[in-house]
Design an enzyme around this catalytic site. Structure first.
Site, short mmCIF file in Angstrom:
data_model
loop_
_atom_site.label_atom_id
_atom_site.label_comp_id
_atom_site.label_asym_id
_atom_site.label_seq_id
_atom_site.Cartn_x
_atom_site.Cartn_y
_atom_site.Cartn_z
N LYS A 93 -8.10 14.70 13.41
CA LYS A 93 -8.77 15.92 12.48
C LYS A 93 -8.16 17.20 12.58
CE LYS A 93 -12.99 13.93 10.81
NZ LYS A 93 -12.97 12.46 11.41
N GLU A 115 -18.75 21.96 7.22
CA GLU A 115 -19.89 20.82 7.28
C GLU A 115 -19.27 19.66 8.41
OE1 GLU A 115 -17.45 20.37 5.26
OE2 GLU A 115 -16.98 18.09 5.73
N SER A 398 -6.34 6.58 14.47
CA SER A 398 -6.84 7.75 14.13
C SER A 398 -7.42 8.53 15.22
CB SER A 398 -7.90 7.70 12.77
OG SER A 398 -8.96 6.86 13.25
C1 LIG Z 1 -13.59 11.20 10.93
C2 LIG Z 1 -12.64 10.04 11.28
C3 LIG Z 1 -12.01 9.10 10.43
C4 LIG Z 1 -12.64 8.98 8.95
O1 LIG Z 1 -12.21 10.28 8.33
P1 LIG Z 1 -10.95 10.07 7.11
O2 LIG Z 1 -11.06 11.23 6.42
O3 LIG Z 1 -11.05 8.98 6.60
O4 LIG Z 1 -9.82 9.79 8.18
C5 LIG Z 1 -11.37 8.28 11.02
N1 LIG Z 1 -11.02 8.01 12.24
C6 LIG Z 1 -11.43 8.87 13.01
C7 LIG Z 1 -11.29 8.80 14.67
C8 LIG Z 1 -12.04 10.06 12.70
O5 LIG Z 1 -12.47 10.98 13.70
#
Ligand SMILES: *Cc1c(COP(=O)(O)O)cnc(C)c1O
Length: 428
Positions: A93, A115, A398
């Site tokens: 993020k 948000e 992610s």
């Molecule tokens: C917020 C988040 C997501 C989902 O958001 P996307 O916009 O679909 O990437 C996925 N993995 C993690 C670790 C997150 O914090």
């Protein structure tokens, strides 16, 4: 430049995207579009160079591409992990939050609003604001404030003001509406940092461009470490920002100046798999206004949500329904318009795994590779159970799972999840 039918100057992706916003927000959206074109697409004032320097220095990029020896042996195919869990803050993020807060500075804004649902995006934004010395206000549903207390404290530690939103169910949907209202009232001095590739143009294109640094690096690393591009890239999809981050350079739609030569050339031979939250089951219960999943790419229908035309979980009458996932970050009824379009075109294959499979994958990666993944990420890892290609396959990790420990311990015990260790502790 791009293999598919998109236009970064108008923000349309086939039938999806656009700027479906109230009249009062048009000036803000137009000003931002102009800034996106100048600073991001055209690198005016060296903005992109500055972004690249800072995401390296402050964020810790590049993140590694790690060979997963034990999973590779388990599945009989080479598995690599792109380690966004090692980015500062523990998830992808920050790529977007830092990019947008920096852009706001270049635009002469002196206040940030955002948000947040589970609190991950709010935390990343608060972190970027502290680093860049920008006042920051975060809107968060009352219910979410109560169930995500550690993230509320993190935001406050970074000197952000957290505004609980009490209307409706007190979750992400209401928080987005409040933030839009604040933005509309304070357009002059305020920038709204949206947390995924959703919302009106230019957000879906701009967020993708900041996140595409993931796939840009992945290509360079694959070339150096594997000697070729991967056969497939797998990423989980909530709104879709880590997905388009992991796919953007392969699709060729991302446009972040200053990338290594060839790292954004369309690579049509690389399979792109978006893994959605199958929740407890697929489908929409129209009578209850509820979907026990968040699989808008595989099962959604066309409609407008939060400023863009896209695929949504809704009733036949167009009523948006409440979605569900064991992972808070995937729990969203919509999805980014570009991803919806890439699915229609057949470039991205949508698949889904359910809550239990994600929990099992959470334990598998923790046990076998020494990496505790976010519950969102666990969906992408779970897909390896179904992957039948030859490899090598790259899974985009992610984020890290420390934030999810309480949920995982509770759910694993309640559902008797395979491979979950005992969490019983001895007391005096
Ligand atoms: C917020 C988040 C997501 C989902 O958001 P996307 O916009 O679909 O990437 C996925 N993995 C993690 C670790 C997150 O914090």
């Amino acid at each position: 430049m791009s293999t598919h039918d998109t236009d970064d100057r108008t923000g349309t992706f086939g039938d999806y995207g656009g700027q479906y916003v109230p009249e009062v927000l048009m000036p803000a959206v137009e000003e931002l579009t102009d800034a996106y074109e100048r600073y991001v697409l055209d690198n005016e004032a060296g903005f992109v160079d500055d972004f690249r320097d800072r995401i390296r220095e402050f964020g810790g990029r590049p993140t590694p591409l790690s060979y997963a020896a034990n999973l590779s042996e388990r599945y009989g195919t080479e598995v690599y992990l792109k380690r966004e869990d090692l980015l500062h803050g523990g998830a992808h993020k920050l790529n977007n939050a830092l990019g947008q807060v920096l852009l706001a500075k270049y635009m002469g804004k002196d206040r940030i609003v955002a948000e947040t649902g589970a609190g991950q995006h709010g935390t990343a934004t608060a972190m970027a604001c502290a680093y860049l010395d920008m006042p920051c206000e975060i809107y968060m549903g009352r219910t979410d404030v109560n169930r995500q207390r550690p993230n509320v404290f993190r935001m406050r530690l970074h000197d952000a003001e957290v505004n609980p939103v009490t209307v409706g169910s007190g979750t992400l949907k209401e928080a987005i509406n409040e933030t839009m209202r604040d933005w509309a009232t304070n357009v002059e001095d305020t920038h709204y940092v949206i947390g995924s590739i959703v919302g009106p143009h230019p957000f879906p294109s701009m967020v993708r461009d900041f996140q595409a640094i993931i796939s840009e690096e992945m290509r360079e690393q694959a070339r150096d470490q594997i000697g070729r591009l991967p056969e497939a890239v797998v990423a989980c999809a909530g709104g879709g920002s880590n997905t388009m981050g992991a796919f953007g350079a392969f699709v060729g739609s991302a446009s972040l100046p200053g990338h290594p030569e060839g790292s954004h050339e369309p690579a049509p031979d690389v399979d792109l798999l978006a893994v959605e939250a199958g929740g407890s089951s697929l489908g929409v219960d129209a009578d209850e206004g509820y979907a026990p999943n968040s699989a808008s790419l595989s099962t959604g229908t066309e409609g407008v949500l939060h400023g863009a035309r896209t695929k949504l979980l809704q009733t036949d009458e167009g009523q948006i329904v409440e979605s569900h996932s064991v992972s808070a970050g995937l729990d969203y009824a919509g999805v980014g318009p570009e991803l919806a379009h890439l699915v229609d075109e057949g470039r991205v294959e949508p698949v889904n795994v359910d809550d239990d499979a994600a929990l099992e994958a959470f334990h598998r990666l923790s046990r076998e590779e020494g990496i505790i993944p976010a519950l969102e990420t666990s969906h992408a890892v779970a897909y390896l159970e179904h992957y039948d290609g030859d490899g090598p396959v790259v899974v985009n990790v992610s984020g890290r799972g420390d934030k999810d420990l309480d949920t995982v311990v509770e759910e694993s015990a309640a559902k008797d999840i395979d491979g979950a260790p005992s969490m019983e502790v001895f007391e005096e």
